[in-house]
Design an enzyme around this catalytic site. Structure first.
Site, short mmCIF file in Angstrom:
data_model
loop_
_atom_site.label_atom_id
_atom_site.label_comp_id
_atom_site.label_asym_id
_atom_site.label_seq_id
_atom_site.Cartn_x
_atom_site.Cartn_y
_atom_site.Cartn_z
N ASP A 38 -127.45 11.59 -17.12
CA ASP A 38 -126.00 11.21 -16.86
C ASP A 38 -125.74 9.92 -16.04
O ASP A 38 -126.54 9.94 -14.81
CB ASP A 38 -125.33 12.36 -16.16
CG ASP A 38 -123.70 12.25 -15.99
OD1 ASP A 38 -123.14 12.23 -16.82
OD2 ASP A 38 -123.32 12.06 -14.80
N HIS A 52 -118.53 14.28 -25.41
CA HIS A 52 -117.69 15.11 -24.66
C HIS A 52 -116.68 13.95 -23.96
O HIS A 52 -115.75 14.68 -23.22
CB HIS A 52 -118.29 16.12 -23.70
CG HIS A 52 -119.16 15.23 -22.73
ND1 HIS A 52 -120.37 14.54 -22.93
CD2 HIS A 52 -118.89 15.14 -21.45
CE1 HIS A 52 -120.84 13.93 -21.95
NE2 HIS A 52 -119.98 14.29 -20.96
N ASP A 53 -117.10 12.85 -23.80
CA ASP A 53 -116.31 12.02 -23.12
C ASP A 53 -115.28 11.01 -24.32
O ASP A 53 -114.70 10.01 -23.75
CB ASP A 53 -117.04 10.84 -22.40
CG ASP A 53 -117.77 11.48 -21.22
OD1 ASP A 53 -117.45 12.56 -20.68
OD2 ASP A 53 -118.95 10.95 -20.96
N ASP A 59 -128.92 18.42 -19.35
CA ASP A 59 -128.17 17.17 -18.86
C ASP A 59 -128.44 16.97 -17.54
O ASP A 59 -128.18 18.13 -16.75
CB ASP A 59 -126.74 17.72 -19.25
CG ASP A 59 -125.91 16.16 -19.27
OD1 ASP A 59 -126.18 15.40 -18.52
OD2 ASP A 59 -124.78 16.24 -20.28
N GLU A 115 -127.71 8.22 -20.45
CA GLU A 115 -126.15 7.39 -20.72
C GLU A 115 -126.32 6.19 -19.38
O GLU A 115 -126.32 6.69 -18.26
CB GLU A 115 -125.28 8.46 -20.02
CG GLU A 115 -123.76 7.85 -20.33
CD GLU A 115 -122.92 8.75 -19.22
OE1 GLU A 115 -121.60 8.60 -19.78
OE2 GLU A 115 -123.22 9.14 -18.22
C1 GLC Z 1 -120.63 10.92 -17.36
C2 GLC Z 1 -120.56 12.22 -18.07
C3 GLC Z 1 -118.98 12.56 -17.81
C4 GLC Z 1 -118.71 12.47 -16.31
C5 GLC Z 1 -119.24 11.51 -15.61
C6 GLC Z 1 -119.57 11.86 -14.14
O1 GLC Z 1 -120.38 9.80 -17.77
O2 GLC Z 1 -120.68 11.90 -19.24
O3 GLC Z 1 -118.29 13.64 -18.45
O4 GLC Z 1 -117.47 12.87 -16.09
O5 GLC Z 1 -120.68 11.28 -16.05
O6 GLC Z 1 -120.68 12.74 -13.91
#
Ligand code: GLC
Ligand code: CA
Length: 553
Positions: free
Chosen positions: A196, A325-326, A95, A253
């Site tokens: 991310d 995980h979110d 990640d 993401e």
């Molecule tokens: C992404 C991750 C999340 C994190 C955020 C900041 O959205 O999936 O878990 O809090 O980025 O890094």
């Protein structure tokens, strides 16, 4: 590019398996469960961040990209994990958190210690205005997106927590360091990355204040940092100088990428191999606020999923998922409590698993772990949840109401420990787990589901084996056409590759429903014993089937 993954399993290392009794999952724990993942026909494992971090945001705040966080293990453990996974034909995705670092990163410490240091420009420092921050942008985790540096009186930008200062991608030296770091992991043999929050790396450079959108006087700053024009240059540079030469698989993401722009992101020469689409996993959120949630009708979800698939199929390959995980747990999000049965959860699985693209499974989803029954705010760990709770209180909610408001959607629902067996702490740890263990672990755990003839885990194994088998290519890249859309509660689609056609049908209701199905051979069904379908067919409540068609629809 390397072969596209077919079935990816997301491991949230902190909650997966603890091997030294400190209550925190670790890399040795992941290694110890590789056979479990192999049995689930997983070909790729995405590890949420494992790098050195003060864990303000559980590893999404990195203090050293080149070191493994001691609670997770060592670089040797990571090498061993890569090698052991490879033995089982599994690749590893790391990640990459490139939008920001931790405020404990050496670069940031140096930037704060010496304002003249070259590292100052690795971050985004600006002078304040009238004794306040440079503008009124709100961070994603609440409050101003600017934090004051007491020594110089300047402010630094953080679109997430204040402990996550944003990197300044305008600085070529900074970019070069990131790219070198990424190459290092590719040299180690990882097959790619989940990337991310990448849509945020380009910021509007005049940093204007925006019309306030709430009584706090702040404004959502997304319009100045989400897929902001100019990001294209950074993304192409990263693709050309890092990902392409190694043939790395990358899944981004990338919130805020419009469907019309998907070809540029995931097409032939796209920036990434795939991007996650949030439209159907955040569909329950009112006004996009992640502490609100409403019940979603199957029809509404179907429209959203098909719109997404239409755009993705036209552009490249998808990355379909139900949980991460979110997110909260999918059975709580998409099913009414009475429907949250093994059949209901299996139907949810079938609904998304045979869509176009790589299919992602989030740890524990295959066991059907539901949200945790939170009773007290003290039980939570997530920075975002705690912030939302505080905001609830300051908006006048009672403690109980604020807890209720955050509990259903809290990211910690997905982060409670994995449920392995019936021993204390569900076999996750011999110590005290960092988050509470779901109270129903005796019936939900892998050990119990493995022992049952019919269980969600067994069903997921069959689903995944089907994805990996003879029709793998069809599932990955074949076309998709919605079917039976005239029925409110039928979620159905046909997949096709050359002369092969597969029909997926989900009866999304608690009563039977009769459909006229074309003739075909059943490849998978969560409730039915027969091997053939065709003609008037009564589907049981929450029945889901996948069939190879022998007749036209
Ligand atoms: C992404 C991750 C999340 C994190 C955020 C900041 O959205 O999936 O878990 O809090 O980025 O890094
Ligand atoms: Ca541990």
């Amino acid at each position: 590019m390397n072969q596209l993954p077919r079935v990816v399993y997301q491991v949230y290392p902190k909650s997966f398996m603890d091997t030294n009794g400190d209550g925190i999952g670790d890399l040795n724990g992941v290694i110890s469960k590789l056979d479990y993942l192999a049995e689930l026909s997983v070909d790729t494992i995405w590890l949420s961040p494992i790098f050195a971090s003060p864990m303000v945001d559980n590893g999404y705040d990195i203090s050293d990209y080149c070191a493994v966080s001691p609670e997770f293990g060592t670089m040797d453990d990571l090498d061993r994990l890569i090698a052991e996974a490879k033995k089982r034909n599994m690749g590893i995705l790391l990640d990459l958190v490139l939008n920001h670092t931790s405020d404990r990163h050496e670069w940031f410490k140096e930037a704060m210690r010496d304002p003249k240091s070259p590292y100052r420009d690795y971050y985004i420092f600006r002078k304040g205005i009238d004794g306040g921050p440079p503008n009124n942008w709100r961070s994603n985790f609440g409050g101003s997106a600017w934090e004051r540096d007491e020594v110089t009186g300047e402010y630094y930008l953080h679109i997430f927590a204040k402990e996550q200062p944003d990197l300044n991608w305008e600085n070529p030296a900074m970019r070069r360091e990131l790219f070198d770091m990424i190459r290092g992991y590719l040299e180690k043999g990882v097959s790619g990355f989940r990337i991310d929050a990448i849509s945020g790396i380009k910021k509007r450079q005049d940093f204007p204040s925006l019309p306030p959108d709430a009584p706090d006087g702040l404004a959502n700053g997304e319009s100045c940092w989400t897929v902001y024009p100019g990001i294209e240059a950074f993304l192409s540079e990263m693709r050309d100088s890092v990902f392409k030469p190694y043939g790395a698989y990358t899944v981004a993401e990338a919130a805020g990428v419009d469907y019309e722009r998907l070809p540029e992101f995931i097409g032939e020469n796209g920036y990434f191999s795939a991007v996650f689409d949030f439209s159907y996993t955040d569909i329950d959120l009112e006004n996009g606020l992640w502490y609100t949630s409403r019940r979603v009708e199957p029809k509404q979800l179907r429209e959203s999923v098909f719109a997404s698939q239409k755009a993705v199929c036209a552009a490249g390959c998808g990355a379909v998922y139900l949980e991460n995980h979110d997110q909260n747990r999918s059975c709580n999000k998409y099913l009414a409590p009475v429907d949250s049965t093994t059949a209901g959860k299996a139907m949810l699985g079938v609904m998304y698993f045979f869509l176009q693209g790589s299919a992602y499974i989030y740890q524990g989803q295959e066991l059907g772990i539901p949200n945790y029954p939170w009773a007290d705010i003290a039980e939570f760990d997530d920075v975002a949840t705690i912030d939302q709770y505080r905001r609830g209180l300051s908006a006048g909610l009672s403690e109980r109401a604020a807890l209720e408001a955050v509990a259903h959607r809290s990211r910690d629902n997905a982060r409670t420990p994995m449920l392995w067996d019936k021993s204390e702490c569900a076999g996750f740890s011999t110590g005290r787990p960092w988050l509470p263990v779901h109270p129903d672990f005796q019936s939900l755990c892998a050990e119990e589901q493995d022992a049952q003839d019919v269980s969600l885990l067994r069903f997921y194994r069959r689903m995944s084996a089907l994805r990996q088998g003879e029709y793998a290519k069809l599932f990955l890249t074949g076309t998709l056409a919605p079917r039976f859309e005239e029925y409110e509660n039928i979620f159905a689609y046909e997949r096709q590759l050359e002369s092969q056609r597969i029909l997926v049908v989900c009866n999304w209701q608690s009563t039977p429903q009769t459909l006229c199905l074309p003739g075909g051979r059943i490849l998978l069904d969560n409730l039915r014993e027969e091997e053939q379908i065709g003609g008037q067919t009564a589907l049981a409540p929450f029945e889901a089937l996948v069939a190879l068609l022998e007749e036209n629809l």
